[in-house]
Design a protein around this motif. Structure first.
Motif, PDB file in Angstrom:
ATOM      1  N   UNK A  96      13.280 -10.117  19.702  1.00 29.88           N
ATOM      2  CA  UNK A  96      12.814 -11.313  19.006  1.00 29.88           C
ATOM      3  C   UNK A  96      13.249 -12.534  20.105  1.00 29.88           C
ATOM      4  N   UNK A  97      13.971 -12.253  20.822  1.00 33.32           N
ATOM      5  CA  UNK A  97      14.365 -13.366  22.000  1.00 33.32           C
ATOM      6  C   UNK A  97      13.450 -13.203  23.024  1.00 33.32           C
ATOM      7  N   UNK A  98      13.187 -12.058  23.424  1.00 33.92           N
ATOM      8  CA  UNK A  98      12.197 -11.789  24.701  1.00 33.92           C
ATOM      9  C   UNK A  98      11.068 -12.719  24.854  1.00 33.92           C
ATOM     10  N   UNK A  99      10.278 -12.947  23.575  1.00 35.85           N
ATOM     11  CA  UNK A  99       8.959 -13.586  23.414  1.00 35.85           C
ATOM     12  C   UNK A  99       7.835 -12.799  23.727  1.00 35.85           C
ATOM     13  N   UNK A 100       6.865 -13.137  24.237  1.00 32.36           N
ATOM     14  CA  UNK A 100       5.852 -12.223  24.465  1.00 32.36           C
ATOM     15  C   UNK A 100       6.355 -11.485  25.952  1.00 32.36           C
ATOM     16  N   UNK A 101       6.284 -10.337  25.648  1.00 28.25           N
ATOM     17  CA  UNK A 101       6.433  -9.524  27.069  1.00 28.25           C
ATOM     18  C   UNK A 101       5.015  -8.918  27.487  1.00 28.25           C
ATOM     19  N   UNK A 102       5.059  -9.386  28.910  1.00 28.15           N
ATOM     20  CA  UNK A 102       3.723  -9.034  29.436  1.00 28.15           C
ATOM     21  C   UNK A 102       3.963  -8.035  30.550  1.00 28.15           C
ATOM     22  N   UNK A 103       3.082  -7.106  30.871  1.00 32.93           N
ATOM     23  CA  UNK A 103       3.051  -6.211  31.903  1.00 32.93           C
ATOM     24  C   UNK A 103       2.373  -6.557  32.943  1.00 32.93           C
ATOM     25  N   UNK A 104       2.750  -6.832  34.208  1.00 37.82           N
ATOM     26  CA  UNK A 104       2.449  -7.226  35.494  1.00 37.82           C
ATOM     27  C   UNK A 104       1.775  -5.730  36.313  1.00 37.82           C
ATOM     28  N   UNK A 105       0.665  -5.484  36.239  1.00 33.48           N
ATOM     29  CA  UNK A 105       0.304  -4.125  36.960  1.00 33.48           C
ATOM     30  C   UNK A 105       0.436  -4.533  38.690  1.00 33.48           C
ATOM     31  N   UNK A 106       0.128  -5.528  39.004  1.00 33.19           N
ATOM     32  CA  UNK A 106       0.343  -5.797  40.546  1.00 33.19           C
ATOM     33  C   UNK A 106       1.644  -5.715  40.890  1.00 33.19           C
ATOM     34  N   UNK A 107       2.578  -6.150  39.971  1.00 35.07           N
ATOM     35  CA  UNK A 107       3.838  -6.499  40.602  1.00 35.07           C
ATOM     36  C   UNK A 107       4.862  -5.148  39.914  1.00 35.07           C
ATOM     37  N   UNK A 108       4.261  -4.309  39.049  1.00 28.01           N
ATOM     38  CA  UNK A 108       5.019  -3.389  38.475  1.00 28.01           C
ATOM     39  C   UNK A 108       6.107  -3.712  37.552  1.00 28.01           C
ATOM     40  N   UNK A 109       5.989  -4.588  36.931  1.00 33.26           N
ATOM     41  CA  UNK A 109       7.038  -5.367  35.955  1.00 33.26           C
ATOM     42  C   UNK A 109       6.689  -5.840  34.644  1.00 33.26           C
ATOM     43  N   UNK A 110       7.781  -6.009  33.958  1.00 32.63           N
ATOM     44  CA  UNK A 110       7.343  -6.739  32.738  1.00 32.63           C
ATOM     45  C   UNK A 110       7.975  -7.936  32.910  1.00 32.63           C
ATOM     46  N   UNK A 111       7.485  -9.129  32.142  1.00 34.88           N
ATOM     47  CA  UNK A 111       7.906 -10.378  32.122  1.00 34.88           C
ATOM     48  C   UNK A 111       8.027 -10.789  30.794  1.00 34.88           C
ATOM     49  N   UNK A 112       9.260 -11.465  30.516  1.00 38.65           N
ATOM     50  CA  UNK A 112       9.908 -12.101  29.253  1.00 38.65           C
ATOM     51  C   UNK A 112      10.873 -12.889  29.462  1.00 38.65           C
ATOM     52  N   UNK A 113      11.254 -13.658  28.215  1.00 38.79           N
ATOM     53  CA  UNK A 113      12.005 -14.784  28.270  1.00 38.79           C
ATOM     54  C   UNK A 113      13.231 -14.323  28.295  1.00 38.79           C
ATOM     55  N   UNK A 114      14.147 -15.002  29.340  1.00 41.42           N
ATOM     56  CA  UNK A 114      15.405 -14.560  29.346  1.00 41.42           C
ATOM     57  C   UNK A 114      16.365 -16.054  29.006  1.00 41.42           C
ATOM     58  N   UNK A 115      16.782 -15.961  28.020  1.00 44.08           N
ATOM     59  CA  UNK A 115      17.323 -17.571  27.384  1.00 44.08           C
ATOM     60  C   UNK A 115      16.111 -18.498  27.695  1.00 44.08           C
ATOM     61  N   UNK A 116      16.160 -19.487  28.664  1.00 46.51           N
ATOM     62  CA  UNK A 116      15.273 -20.476  28.621  1.00 46.51           C
ATOM     63  C   UNK A 116      14.270 -20.207  29.881  1.00 46.51           C
ATOM     64  N   UNK A 117      14.174 -19.338  30.284  1.00 42.03           N
ATOM     65  CA  UNK A 117      13.392 -18.991  31.735  1.00 42.03           C
ATOM     66  C   UNK A 117      12.787 -17.568  31.623  1.00 42.03           C
ATOM     67  N   UNK A 118      11.659 -17.464  32.450  1.00 37.87           N
ATOM     68  CA  UNK A 118      11.050 -16.159  32.517  1.00 37.87           C
ATOM     69  C   UNK A 118      11.793 -15.128  33.432  1.00 37.87           C
ATOM     70  N   UNK A 119      11.746 -14.052  32.952  1.00 33.84           N
ATOM     71  CA  UNK A 119      12.511 -13.045  33.829  1.00 33.84           C
ATOM     72  C   UNK A 119      11.746 -11.744  34.051  1.00 33.84           C
ATOM     73  N   UNK A 120      11.872 -11.017  35.130  1.00 33.07           N
ATOM     74  CA  UNK A 120      10.905  -9.941  35.469  1.00 33.07           C
ATOM     75  C   UNK A 120      12.023  -8.693  35.428  1.00 33.07           C
TER      76      UNK A 120
END
Length: 150
Positions: A96-120
């Motif tokens: 619930x704190x991670x926000x929208x989780x996005x999969x980036x195929x190009x970078x082989x990662x997931x992107x999510x909210x970590x505190x108040x910034x995006x993290x991968x």
């Protein structure tokens, strides 16, 4: 309270933090297989060695032992996906704190909210199928993002 006692208390607090992170690590279902896990423990060992040559008495042995223990603990911390959320080096970000989780195929990662910034959180390319399946199973909102992570 002596300065030594403050370090002993700090050691106990840090050990408790590592215990919590180890607990979070034990719940990982899809574990990332990237990164140089040995790097941070090496720093702990170097600092332990320097402290061993600098300090004296009981403090010397307790702090050296604590730093070696912390290095070993850190080595075994993991990152990945769990039922409760995303774990990075043992620290848990709940779904619930991670926000929208996005999969980036190009970078082989997931992107999510970590505190108040995006993290991968990076995975090996061959793991992305398992990541996508896990996210779909958990009904986490995910999308296929072909763009670069900024």
């Amino acid at each position: 309270m002596s300065g030594d006692m403050m370090f002993y208390i700090l050691d106990v607090v840090i050990f408790a933090m590592f215990a919590k992170w180890a607990y979070n690590t034990s719940k990982i279902k899809v574990k990332t297989k990237v990164g140089a896990r040995w790097l941070i423990p090496v720093f702990f060992f170097i600092i332990a060695g320097l402290g061993f040559t600098k300090y004296t008495g009981t403090f010397k042995y307790v702090q050296t032992g604590a730093l070696i223990l912390f290095g070993i603990c850190y080595y075994f911390l993991g990152s990945g996906l769990s039922e409760e959320g995303i774990v990075m080096n043992g620290a848990l970000t709940k779904w619930e704190d991670a926000g929208t989780v996005t999969i980036s195929e190009n970078d082989s990662c997931i992107i999510f909210r970590l505190k108040k910034r995006n993290a991968a959180l990076y995975f090996r390319e061959e793991q992305l199928k398992d990541v996508r399946a896990f996210l779909a199973e958990k009904a986490v909102k995910s999308s296929n993002d072909k763009s670069k992570v900024v």
